[in-house]
Design a protein around this motif. Structure first.
Motif, PDB file in Angstrom:
ATOM      1  N   LYS A   1      80.790  29.505  -4.751  1.00 61.86           N
ATOM      2  CA  LYS A   1      79.541  29.990  -5.308  1.00 61.86           C
ATOM      3  C   LYS A   1      78.777  28.964  -6.301  1.00 61.86           C
ATOM      4  CE  LYS A   1      80.367  35.078  -5.909  1.00 61.86           C
ATOM      5  NZ  LYS A   1      80.479  36.208  -6.717  1.00 61.86           N
ATOM      6  N   GLU A   2      79.431  28.204  -6.958  1.00 57.19           N
ATOM      7  CA  GLU A   2      78.846  27.205  -7.696  1.00 57.19           C
ATOM      8  C   GLU A   2      78.055  26.017  -6.799  1.00 57.19           C
ATOM      9  OE1 GLU A   2      79.730  23.796 -11.142  1.00 57.19           O
ATOM     10  OE2 GLU A   2      81.181  25.534 -10.813  1.00 57.19           O
ATOM     11  N   VAL A  46      76.813  26.317  -3.747  1.00 55.42           N
ATOM     12  CA  VAL A  46      75.907  27.133  -3.070  1.00 55.42           C
ATOM     13  C   VAL A  46      74.743  27.112  -4.460  1.00 55.42           C
ATOM     14  CG1 VAL A  46      75.126  29.226  -2.051  1.00 55.42           C
ATOM     15  CG2 VAL A  46      77.235  28.086  -1.369  1.00 55.42           C
ATOM     16  N   HIS A  47      75.150  27.465  -5.527  1.00 54.99           N
ATOM     17  CA  HIS A  47      73.878  27.636  -6.257  1.00 54.99           C
ATOM     18  C   HIS A  47      73.529  26.398  -7.022  1.00 54.99           C
ATOM     19  CE1 HIS A  47      74.002  32.101  -5.991  1.00 54.99           C
ATOM     20  NE2 HIS A  47      75.393  32.059  -5.944  1.00 54.99           N
ATOM     21  N   GLU A  48      74.542  25.451  -7.497  1.00 59.08           N
ATOM     22  CA  GLU A  48      74.194  24.179  -8.093  1.00 59.08           C
ATOM     23  C   GLU A  48      73.737  23.150  -7.354  1.00 59.08           C
ATOM     24  OE1 GLU A  48      73.587  24.416 -11.459  1.00 59.08           O
ATOM     25  OE2 GLU A  48      74.190  26.626 -11.533  1.00 59.08           O
ATOM     26  N   ALA A  80      72.835  23.193  -4.025  1.00 57.98           N
ATOM     27  CA  ALA A  80      72.273  23.421  -2.604  1.00 57.98           C
ATOM     28  C   ALA A  80      71.303  22.270  -1.972  1.00 57.98           C
ATOM     29  CB  ALA A  80      71.200  24.663  -2.593  1.00 57.98           C
ATOM     30  N   ASP A 102      71.793  29.828   6.630  1.00 54.28           N
ATOM     31  CA  ASP A 102      71.961  30.276   5.151  1.00 54.28           C
ATOM     32  C   ASP A 102      72.685  29.121   4.588  1.00 54.28           C
ATOM     33  OD1 ASP A 102      74.743  31.298   5.579  1.00 54.28           O
ATOM     34  OD2 ASP A 102      73.917  33.070   6.081  1.00 54.28           O
ATOM     35  N   MET A 103      72.684  29.320   3.041  1.00 54.37           N
ATOM     36  CA  MET A 103      73.584  28.329   2.340  1.00 54.37           C
ATOM     37  C   MET A 103      74.956  28.519   2.524  1.00 54.37           C
ATOM     38  SD  MET A 103      71.377  26.597   1.088  1.00 54.37           S
ATOM     39  CE  MET A 103      72.358  25.442   0.340  1.00 54.37           C
ATOM     40  N   GLU A 104      75.539  29.394   3.046  1.00 55.92           N
ATOM     41  CA  GLU A 104      77.045  29.763   3.081  1.00 55.92           C
ATOM     42  C   GLU A 104      77.379  29.132   4.372  1.00 55.92           C
ATOM     43  OE1 GLU A 104      75.033  32.379   2.001  1.00 55.92           O
ATOM     44  OE2 GLU A 104      76.084  32.395  -0.017  1.00 55.92           O
TER      45      GLU A 104
END
Length: 83
Positions: free
Chosen positions: A12-13, A15-17, A19, A41-43
């Motif tokens: 999660k970090e 992907v969110h921080e 990208a 998508d980012m995942e």
């Protein structure tokens, strides 16, 4: 070993921080160009990034023996250091 194996908080970090790094689709690891497809998508991008990074680390004699938790940390620290 894939991004889906990353502990959820780390994934999660990243992907969110971080990208921006995932979207680039290219970096150098020990002088070797490492690339991954950056669409989707980012995942998906995280999965491709981790696959490319882990493969590069496995080819290097100094990092070839890293266990999965250490490889996960490498993915995180690479993102953190380059972003």
């Amino acid at each position: 070993l894939e991004a889906s194996d990353l502990p959820e908080p780390i994934a999660k970090e990243i992907v969110h921080e971080y990208a921006d790094l995932l979207r680039v689709g290219r970096l150098q690891v020990n002088g070797e160009d490492v690339t991954w497809q950056s669409g989707g998508d980012m995942e998906m991008q995280l999965d491709r990034f981790c696959g490319a990074l882990y493969a590069a680390l496995r080819r290097d004699p100094e990092t070839a023996a890293f266990n999965p938790p250490m490889l996960h940390r490498c993915a995180y620290w690479v993102c953190k250091s380059l972003s």
